[in-house]
Enzyme design. Structure first.
Site, mmCIF file in Angstrom:
data_model
loop_
_atom_site.group_PDB
_atom_site.id
_atom_site.type_symbol
_atom_site.label_atom_id
_atom_site.label_comp_id
_atom_site.label_asym_id
_atom_site.label_seq_id
_atom_site.Cartn_x
_atom_site.Cartn_y
_atom_site.Cartn_z
ATOM 1 N N ASP A 1 89.279 97.260 27.069
ATOM 2 C CA ASP A 1 88.784 96.596 25.866
ATOM 3 C C ASP A 1 89.879 96.731 24.799
ATOM 4 O O ASP A 1 90.867 96.022 24.845
ATOM 5 C CB ASP A 1 87.467 97.233 25.444
ATOM 6 N N PHE B 1 79.876 91.598 24.294
ATOM 7 C CA PHE B 1 79.375 92.937 24.613
ATOM 8 C C PHE B 1 78.682 92.857 25.970
ATOM 9 O O PHE B 1 77.643 92.224 26.110
ATOM 10 C CB PHE B 1 78.414 93.455 23.544
#
Length: 182
Positions: A106, A155
């Site tokens: 990420d 997400f």
């Protein structure tokens, strides 16, 4: 749990097929290194544990598995930027080939910290196998030799990925509805 998912990005079958492909490639690349210090796969608990278990079974070479626990998220949706080692390796990695099995790249801050920490222990090599690489603007410059899937900057949960310790046991990877975490 399924009702909290807005979209499935990668199905159980797609994940299994990609992990098998990654395992075959890793076995080919690491075959010459097996006798040269050996291979240690390192997983960061808890998110990457499922991925590492499945990946290890697809690498038809002798290897050792070890685990670390790091914290940079807590129950938040974004990394705090501060990385703490909560559980260290049990194995001595000096002179050995380390393959980090990562669930998702990420921001890369946690992985960058981990790679720096492990490099001080003088392994023969350090490579990264990440199941997912998120398309983000501000990502650390980390060379992942093995990447399962590129994924959108959403997400996501499932297959080990969580929100507040939930959803890890979903067999697929999906986008969590915003109303669940906002």
């Amino acid at each position: 749990m399924h009702e909290d998912i807005s979209e499935v990005l990668f199905t159980e079958d797609e994940i299994a097929a990609r992990v098998a492909e990654m395992g075959q490639r890793i076995a080919q690349d690491y075959a010459p290194k097996v006798e040269d210090g050996g291979i240690v796969m390192v997983s960061v608990l808890r998110g990457a544990a499922l991925f590492m278990a499945d990946l290890a079974r697809k690498i038809e070479l002798p290897l050792e598995m070890d685990y670390m626990a790091l914290s940079s998220y807590g129950n938040a949706t974004k990394s705090s930027g501060t990385v703490r080692i909560l559980k260290d390796l049990s194995s001595d990695i000096a002179g050995r080939h380390v393959l980090i099995a990562e669930d998702i790249l990420d921001s890369g801050l946690t992985l960058e910290h981990l790679m720096r920490a492990l490099s001080t222990r003088e392994p023969a090599s350090i490579e990264v196998a990440t199941l997912l690489r998120k398309k983000t603007k501000a990502q650390a410059a980390i060379d992942c030799r093995y990447v399962g899937f590129e994924c959108p900057d959403e997400f996501i949960v499932g297959y080990g990925l969580d929100y507040a310790e939930r959803y890890r046991n979903l067999p697929y990877i999906g986008v969590l509805k915003q109303e669940v975490y906002r």
